[in-house]
Design a protein around this motif. Structure first.
Motif, mmCIF file in Angstrom:
data_model
loop_
_atom_site.group_PDB
_atom_site.id
_atom_site.type_symbol
_atom_site.label_atom_id
_atom_site.label_comp_id
_atom_site.label_asym_id
_atom_site.label_seq_id
_atom_site.Cartn_x
_atom_site.Cartn_y
_atom_site.Cartn_z
ATOM 1 N N HIS A 84 0.797 -1.066 -0.237
ATOM 2 C CA HIS A 84 0.039 0.125 0.022
ATOM 3 C C HIS A 84 0.833 1.334 0.190
ATOM 4 C CE1 HIS A 84 -3.543 -2.329 0.384
ATOM 5 N NE2 HIS A 84 -2.849 -3.184 1.545
ATOM 6 N N LEU A 85 0.263 2.360 -0.684
ATOM 7 C CA LEU A 85 1.180 3.630 -0.568
ATOM 8 C C LEU A 85 0.491 4.573 0.332
ATOM 9 C CD1 LEU A 85 0.868 4.156 -4.521
ATOM 10 C CD2 LEU A 85 2.786 3.033 -3.182
ATOM 11 N N CYS A 86 1.485 5.366 1.002
ATOM 12 C CA CYS A 86 1.150 6.522 1.823
ATOM 13 C C CYS A 86 1.974 7.560 1.577
ATOM 14 C CB CYS A 86 0.775 5.893 3.312
ATOM 15 S SG CYS A 86 2.398 6.023 4.341
ATOM 16 N N TRP A 105 -3.175 7.782 3.344
ATOM 17 C CA TRP A 105 -3.163 6.464 2.493
ATOM 18 C C TRP A 105 -3.870 7.107 1.180
ATOM 19 C CZ3 TRP A 105 -0.278 2.666 3.945
ATOM 20 C CH2 TRP A 105 0.000 2.618 5.348
ATOM 21 N N PHE A 106 -3.214 6.417 -0.018
ATOM 22 C CA PHE A 106 -3.746 6.255 -1.399
ATOM 23 C C PHE A 106 -4.542 5.214 -1.615
ATOM 24 C CE2 PHE A 106 0.213 8.983 -1.556
ATOM 25 C CZ PHE A 106 -0.231 9.884 -2.453
ATOM 26 N N ALA A 107 -5.398 5.301 -2.480
ATOM 27 C CA ALA A 107 -6.477 4.184 -2.761
ATOM 28 C C ALA A 107 -6.156 4.073 -4.296
ATOM 29 C CB ALA A 107 -7.713 4.436 -2.394
ATOM 30 N N ARG A 123 -1.682 3.136 -13.589
ATOM 31 C CA ARG A 123 -1.101 3.500 -12.399
ATOM 32 C C ARG A 123 -1.901 4.640 -11.344
ATOM 33 N NH1 ARG A 123 1.456 4.271 -16.866
ATOM 34 N NH2 ARG A 123 3.304 2.806 -17.375
ATOM 35 N N GLU A 124 -3.014 4.869 -11.840
ATOM 36 C CA GLU A 124 -3.771 5.900 -11.306
ATOM 37 C C GLU A 124 -3.873 5.603 -9.849
ATOM 38 O OE1 GLU A 124 -7.056 9.120 -11.990
ATOM 39 O OE2 GLU A 124 -6.875 7.490 -13.423
ATOM 40 N N VAL A 125 -3.849 6.403 -8.814
ATOM 41 C CA VAL A 125 -4.224 6.280 -7.241
ATOM 42 C C VAL A 125 -4.658 7.596 -7.107
ATOM 43 C CG1 VAL A 125 -2.399 4.651 -6.711
ATOM 44 C CG2 VAL A 125 -1.746 6.943 -6.726
#
Length: 139
Positions: A84-86, A105-107, A123-125
């Protein structure tokens, strides 16, 4: 096991990583790298717009299955939902010496109420309003 360095992405055709003189394209669906010289026919110029690799073009779903070479790349782990990305908003040290951070956080589009739409890129978040405190050791 640690993730492999994304800079060492092997070519989807020859399996070699190449060097900085080798131009590699990244598939807009599976995110694999491909040397322009390894494509059939080879490409002389980087195509404009989105580009899809031969594996994705021949896949029934439009996205090729993950590579089975045993390498764990950050982008493949993210797309598989294992990473996961933050965005780190702040870092501090607790009285006990532990370092903590607040992460926003990113989703992915699939994690939103509307789901993935045709206009979303692979690649979109999206940056969410979800934040929490975590130990820096979790990074």
């Amino acid at each position: 096991r640690d993730l492999d360095d994304d800079e060492l992405e092997p070519c989807g055709a020859c399996g070699e990583c190449g060097d900085e003189d080798d131009v590699m394209l990244e598939c807009d669906a599976c995110l694999r790298g491909w040397h322009m010289r390894c494509l059939h026919p080879p490409l002389d110029e980087v195509p404009e717009g989105e580009w899809y690799c031969p594996k994705c073009l021949s896949s029934a779903t439009g996205v090729a299955a993950p590579a089975e070479n045993g390498r764990r790349m950050a982008h493949t782990e993210f797309l598989a939902g294992n990473l996961h990305l933050c965005r780190i908003e702040c870092i501090w040290q607790e009285a006990n010496g532990k370092f903590m951070f607040v992460g926003r956080w990113f989703a992915t589009p699939e994690e939103t109420h509307t789901g993935r739409q045709a206009h979303h890129s692979r690649r979109e978040v999206f940056l969410t309003n979800n934040t929490d405190e975590n130990c820096v050791d979790s990074l």
